[in-house]
Design an enzyme around this catalytic site. Structure first.
Site, PDB file in Angstrom:
ATOM      1  N   ILE A   1       0.892  -1.362  -0.554  1.00  0.00           N
ATOM      2  CA  ILE A   1      -0.147  -0.215   0.002  1.00  0.00           C
ATOM      3  C   ILE A   1       0.711   1.306   0.045  1.00  0.00           C
ATOM      4  CG2 ILE A   1      -0.394  -0.104   2.441  1.00  0.00           C
ATOM      5  CD1 ILE A   1      -2.827   1.363   2.156  1.00  0.00           C
ATOM      6  N   CYS A   2       0.672   2.340  -0.796  1.00  0.00           N
ATOM      7  CA  CYS A   2       1.084   3.505  -0.689  1.00  0.00           C
ATOM      8  C   CYS A   2       2.562   3.847  -1.303  1.00  0.00           C
ATOM      9  CB  CYS A   2       0.817   3.745   0.885  1.00  0.00           C
ATOM     10  SG  CYS A   2       1.212   6.083   0.737  1.00  0.00           S
ATOM     11  N   ALA A   3       3.431   3.985  -0.335  1.00  0.00           N
ATOM     12  CA  ALA A   3       4.716   4.245  -1.221  1.00  0.00           C
ATOM     13  C   ALA A   3       5.181   2.923  -1.265  1.00  0.00           C
ATOM     14  CB  ALA A   3       6.064   4.459  -0.325  1.00  0.00           C
TER      15      ALA A   3
END
Length: 192
Positions: A101-103
């Site tokens: 998730i995300c970065a």
């Protein structure tokens, strides 16, 4: 035998990005959550939680992992956490599920794991900026969370959708219960 879901923790990990998935997994007796860090020492989350892991990277056997979850955090954008490369590559070769998730999606992009599967991130231009060698633009889907083969990806505000994709992959709930769970946490509506 319980299925094992491993979660990689590191200093600065985004604690809220796994906060919807982990309690649901923990309460199901057929799953075991295994938190690990590179060295077995505690990790301080972005939100200030000091978390003691269950184990360290060098004590892990890839064959025991049913799913690996990678929370976000700026360390990924800075090119850190590369000590898990070997483990992640083995899991990918063995078609084990990897959820990022995300970065953390930039990390999968760096490894080339997003080039040939449907995926998402914070934005396609974000991926291209952080990972100049990223080649998966044709497979990018602008969505909160996407599962492509055995890769689950989500943008940073898709924490509930990320949890749902994890639950689907693990067959944690039937369709009706999953929809009820989603509606409760996303919209505050319980139809159960």
């Amino acid at each position: 035998m319980k299925k094992k879901v491993y979660i990689f923790l590191f200093n600065g990990f985004s604690d809220w990005e796994i906060a919807y998935a982990t309690p649901e997994l923990k309460k199901h007796k057929e799953y075991e959550l295994v938190y690990f860090t590179s060295d077995g020492n505690s990790a301080l989350s972005m939100g200030g939680l000091n978390v003691s892991p269950s184990t360290s990277l060098n004590e892990i056997k890839a064959s025991e992992i049913d799913m690996l979850i990678l929370p976000g955090g700026t360390a990924w954008e800075e090119g850190k956490n590369r000590e898990i490369d070997k483990l992640v590559r083995i899991l990918a070769e063995e078609n084990k599920t990897i959820a990022a998730i995300c970065a953390a999606t930039t990390y999968l992009g760096n490894l080339g794991l997003l080039d040939n599967v449907q995926h998402t991130s914070n934005d396609v231009n974000y991926l291209k900026a952080i990972v100049p060698e990223y080649k998966g633009e044709n497979n990018y889907i602008n969505s909160f969370a996407v599962t492509g083969d055995n890769i689950i990806t989500a943008n940073g505000i898709g924490t509930i959708e990320f949890a749902c994709e994890i639950f689907k992959k693990l067959n944690l709930y039937n369709d009706t219960d999953l929809e009820n769970w989603f509606q409760l946490f996303k919209n505050g509506v319980w139809k159960g």
